[in-house]
Write a protein that holds these residues in place. Structure first.
Motif, PDB file in Angstrom:
ATOM      1  N   LYS A 107       0.830  -1.204   0.000  1.00  0.00           N
ATOM      2  CA  LYS A 107       0.000   0.000   0.000  1.00  0.00           C
ATOM      3  C   LYS A 107       0.866   1.257   0.000  1.00  0.00           C
ATOM      4  O   LYS A 107       0.621   2.195  -0.763  1.00  0.00           O
ATOM      5  CB  LYS A 107      -0.937   0.011   1.202  1.00  0.00           C
ATOM      6  CG  LYS A 107      -1.991  -1.078   1.154  1.00  0.00           C
ATOM      7  CD  LYS A 107      -2.781  -1.094   2.458  1.00  0.00           C
ATOM      8  CE  LYS A 107      -3.626  -2.316   2.599  1.00  0.00           C
ATOM      9  NZ  LYS A 107      -4.317  -2.372   3.888  1.00  0.00           N
ATOM     10  N   ALA A 108       1.888   1.281   0.829  1.00  0.00           N
ATOM     11  CA  ALA A 108       2.786   2.446   0.884  1.00  0.00           C
ATOM     12  C   ALA A 108       3.576   2.572  -0.422  1.00  0.00           C
ATOM     13  O   ALA A 108       3.740   3.681  -0.954  1.00  0.00           O
ATOM     14  CB  ALA A 108       3.732   2.324   2.069  1.00  0.00           C
ATOM     15  N   GLU A 109       4.041   1.442  -0.948  1.00  0.00           N
ATOM     16  CA  GLU A 109       4.852   1.468  -2.176  1.00  0.00           C
ATOM     17  C   GLU A 109       4.059   1.911  -3.396  1.00  0.00           C
ATOM     18  O   GLU A 109       4.617   2.486  -4.329  1.00  0.00           O
ATOM     19  CB  GLU A 109       5.478   0.088  -2.403  1.00  0.00           C
ATOM     20  CG  GLU A 109       6.544  -0.239  -1.375  1.00  0.00           C
ATOM     21  CD  GLU A 109       6.854  -1.721  -1.238  1.00  0.00           C
ATOM     22  OE1 GLU A 109       7.729  -2.043  -0.419  1.00  0.00           O
ATOM     23  OE2 GLU A 109       6.226  -2.555  -1.937  1.00  0.00           O
ATOM     24  N   LEU A 110       2.753   1.691  -3.396  1.00  0.00           N
ATOM     25  CA  LEU A 110       1.923   2.198  -4.498  1.00  0.00           C
ATOM     26  C   LEU A 110       2.004   3.722  -4.556  1.00  0.00           C
ATOM     27  O   LEU A 110       2.177   4.305  -5.620  1.00  0.00           O
ATOM     28  CB  LEU A 110       0.468   1.789  -4.309  1.00  0.00           C
ATOM     29  CG  LEU A 110       0.057   0.446  -4.867  1.00  0.00           C
ATOM     30  CD1 LEU A 110      -1.411   0.176  -4.582  1.00  0.00           C
ATOM     31  CD2 LEU A 110       0.336   0.334  -6.347  1.00  0.00           C
ATOM     32  N   TYR A 111       1.885   4.366  -3.396  1.00  0.00           N
ATOM     33  CA  TYR A 111       1.938   5.829  -3.352  1.00  0.00           C
ATOM     34  C   TYR A 111       3.342   6.361  -3.631  1.00  0.00           C
ATOM     35  O   TYR A 111       3.497   7.513  -4.015  1.00  0.00           O
ATOM     36  CB  TYR A 111       1.415   6.346  -2.011  1.00  0.00           C
ATOM     37  CG  TYR A 111      -0.063   6.115  -1.858  1.00  0.00           C
ATOM     38  CD1 TYR A 111      -0.982   6.794  -2.653  1.00  0.00           C
ATOM     39  CD2 TYR A 111      -0.553   5.203  -0.940  1.00  0.00           C
ATOM     40  CE1 TYR A 111      -2.345   6.579  -2.538  1.00  0.00           C
ATOM     41  CE2 TYR A 111      -1.924   4.975  -0.807  1.00  0.00           C
ATOM     42  CZ  TYR A 111      -2.806   5.660  -1.608  1.00  0.00           C
ATOM     43  OH  TYR A 111      -4.150   5.437  -1.495  1.00  0.00           O
ATOM     44  N   GLN A 112       4.341   5.509  -3.455  1.00  0.00           N
ATOM     45  CA  GLN A 112       5.716   5.900  -3.762  1.00  0.00           C
ATOM     46  C   GLN A 112       6.062   5.643  -5.233  1.00  0.00           C
ATOM     47  O   GLN A 112       7.154   5.959  -5.672  1.00  0.00           O
ATOM     48  CB  GLN A 112       6.688   5.118  -2.863  1.00  0.00           C
ATOM     49  CG  GLN A 112       6.543   5.462  -1.397  1.00  0.00           C
ATOM     50  CD  GLN A 112       7.239   4.451  -0.493  1.00  0.00           C
ATOM     51  OE1 GLN A 112       7.690   3.401  -0.923  1.00  0.00           O
ATOM     52  NE2 GLN A 112       7.298   4.775   0.789  1.00  0.00           N
ATOM     53  N   VAL A 133       8.307  -9.435  -8.855  1.00  0.00           N
ATOM     54  CA  VAL A 133       9.676  -9.880  -9.124  1.00  0.00           C
ATOM     55  C   VAL A 133      10.547  -8.704  -9.550  1.00  0.00           C
ATOM     56  O   VAL A 133      11.684  -8.554  -9.093  1.00  0.00           O
ATOM     57  CB  VAL A 133       9.684 -10.976 -10.214  1.00  0.00           C
ATOM     58  CG1 VAL A 133      11.098 -11.361 -10.599  1.00  0.00           C
ATOM     59  CG2 VAL A 133       8.896 -12.193  -9.750  1.00  0.00           C
ATOM     60  N   THR A 134      10.024  -7.855 -10.440  1.00  0.00           N
ATOM     61  CA  THR A 134      10.785  -6.736 -10.993  1.00  0.00           C
ATOM     62  C   THR A 134      11.309  -5.810  -9.900  1.00  0.00           C
ATOM     63  O   THR A 134      12.413  -5.282  -9.999  1.00  0.00           O
ATOM     64  CB  THR A 134       9.913  -5.933 -11.987  1.00  0.00           C
ATOM     65  OG1 THR A 134       9.439  -6.833 -13.005  1.00  0.00           O
ATOM     66  CG2 THR A 134      10.694  -4.803 -12.627  1.00  0.00           C
ATOM     67  N   GLN A 135      10.544  -5.625  -8.851  1.00  0.00           N
ATOM     68  CA  GLN A 135      10.911  -4.691  -7.783  1.00  0.00           C
ATOM     69  C   GLN A 135      11.496  -5.420  -6.565  1.00  0.00           C
ATOM     70  O   GLN A 135      11.199  -5.083  -5.419  1.00  0.00           O
ATOM     71  CB  GLN A 135       9.700  -3.844  -7.382  1.00  0.00           C
ATOM     72  CG  GLN A 135       9.121  -3.034  -8.521  1.00  0.00           C
ATOM     73  CD  GLN A 135      10.123  -2.089  -9.152  1.00  0.00           C
ATOM     74  OE1 GLN A 135      11.021  -1.561  -8.493  1.00  0.00           O
ATOM     75  NE2 GLN A 135      10.003  -1.870 -10.443  1.00  0.00           N
ATOM     76  N   GLY A 136      12.299  -6.437  -6.782  1.00  0.00           N
ATOM     77  CA  GLY A 136      12.991  -7.097  -5.675  1.00  0.00           C
ATOM     78  C   GLY A 136      12.120  -8.051  -4.887  1.00  0.00           C
ATOM     79  O   GLY A 136      12.311  -8.200  -3.684  1.00  0.00           O
ATOM     80  N   ASN A 137      11.151  -8.687  -5.562  1.00  0.00           N
ATOM     81  CA  ASN A 137      10.265  -9.670  -4.916  1.00  0.00           C
ATOM     82  C   ASN A 137       9.393  -9.061  -3.816  1.00  0.00           C
ATOM     83  O   ASN A 137       9.026  -9.740  -2.853  1.00  0.00           O
ATOM     84  CB  ASN A 137      11.054 -10.860  -4.374  1.00  0.00           C
ATOM     85  CG  ASN A 137      11.681 -11.667  -5.484  1.00  0.00           C
ATOM     86  OD1 ASN A 137      11.169 -11.715  -6.601  1.00  0.00           O
ATOM     87  ND2 ASN A 137      12.789 -12.317  -5.194  1.00  0.00           N
ATOM     88  N   LYS A 138       9.044  -7.793  -3.965  1.00  0.00           N
ATOM     89  CA  LYS A 138       8.210  -7.119  -2.963  1.00  0.00           C
ATOM     90  C   LYS A 138       6.802  -7.712  -2.954  1.00  0.00           C
ATOM     91  O   LYS A 138       6.217  -7.973  -4.001  1.00  0.00           O
ATOM     92  CB  LYS A 138       8.158  -5.622  -3.236  1.00  0.00           C
ATOM     93  CG  LYS A 138       9.496  -4.922  -3.011  1.00  0.00           C
ATOM     94  CD  LYS A 138       9.383  -3.439  -3.275  1.00  0.00           C
ATOM     95  CE  LYS A 138      10.702  -2.726  -3.081  1.00  0.00           C
ATOM     96  NZ  LYS A 138      11.155  -2.704  -1.714  1.00  0.00           N
ATOM     97  N   SER A 139       6.263  -7.912  -1.756  1.00  0.00           N
ATOM     98  CA  SER A 139       4.936  -8.513  -1.603  1.00  0.00           C
ATOM     99  C   SER A 139       3.843  -7.555  -2.059  1.00  0.00           C
ATOM    100  O   SER A 139       3.990  -6.336  -1.997  1.00  0.00           O
ATOM    101  CB  SER A 139       4.699  -8.897  -0.145  1.00  0.00           C
ATOM    102  OG  SER A 139       4.626  -7.736   0.658  1.00  0.00           O
TER     103      SER A 139
END
Length: 139
Positions: free
Chosen positions: A12-17, A99-105
């Protein structure tokens, strides 16, 4: 161990980033046993307690494609395709990750109980829509 169906807090936070682009990044889904500890605090894919590779299932799971991002009124939502493996396996939950962003959930899917297949294991995603999609955001 705790399994909770949710969008992960980090996602959720990474979407806004602006970290995730669900239409161009490689997004995968992996299956896990009941011993997995997947919930809102999961930040990255891990093979710990992932179901063993068998048949067409390999560690890391399968790529989800195509993914659609849509909007209607005040709601944006994401549609994922169904996915299946030809394999005899038992899984309790799944993790969608980038996968592209370091396997971020991205999200944890809780099947509610162990699901077993002797031939084909299929995850049927919800209908893509503003009130039904796995991932949706509104004001």
């Amino acid at each position: 161990m705790a399994i909770v169906q949710t969008q992960t807090t980090s996602f959720k936070a990474e979407l806004y980033q602006g970290i995730h682009d669900l239409t161009t990044d490689v997004i995968k889904i992996a299956l896990y046993t009941a011993n997995a500890n997947l919930n809102e605090n999961t930040t990255v894919y891990s093979s710990t307690n992932e179901v063993p590779a068998t048949g067409t299932y390999s560690l890391g799971g399968a790529q989800l494609t195509p993914i659609t991002v849509s909007s209607s009124g005040y709601t944006a939502y994401v549609g994922f395709p169904n996915v299946s493996w030809t394999a005899a396996l038992t899984a309790r939950c799944a993790l969608i990750y980038n996968v592209t962003q370091g396997n971020k959930s991205i999200a944890v899917l809780d099947f509610g109980s162990d699901k077993t297949s002797t031939t084909t294991f299929t995850i049927t995603m919800p209908t893509n829509g503003p009130t039904t999609s796995l991932i949706r955001s509104s004001n």
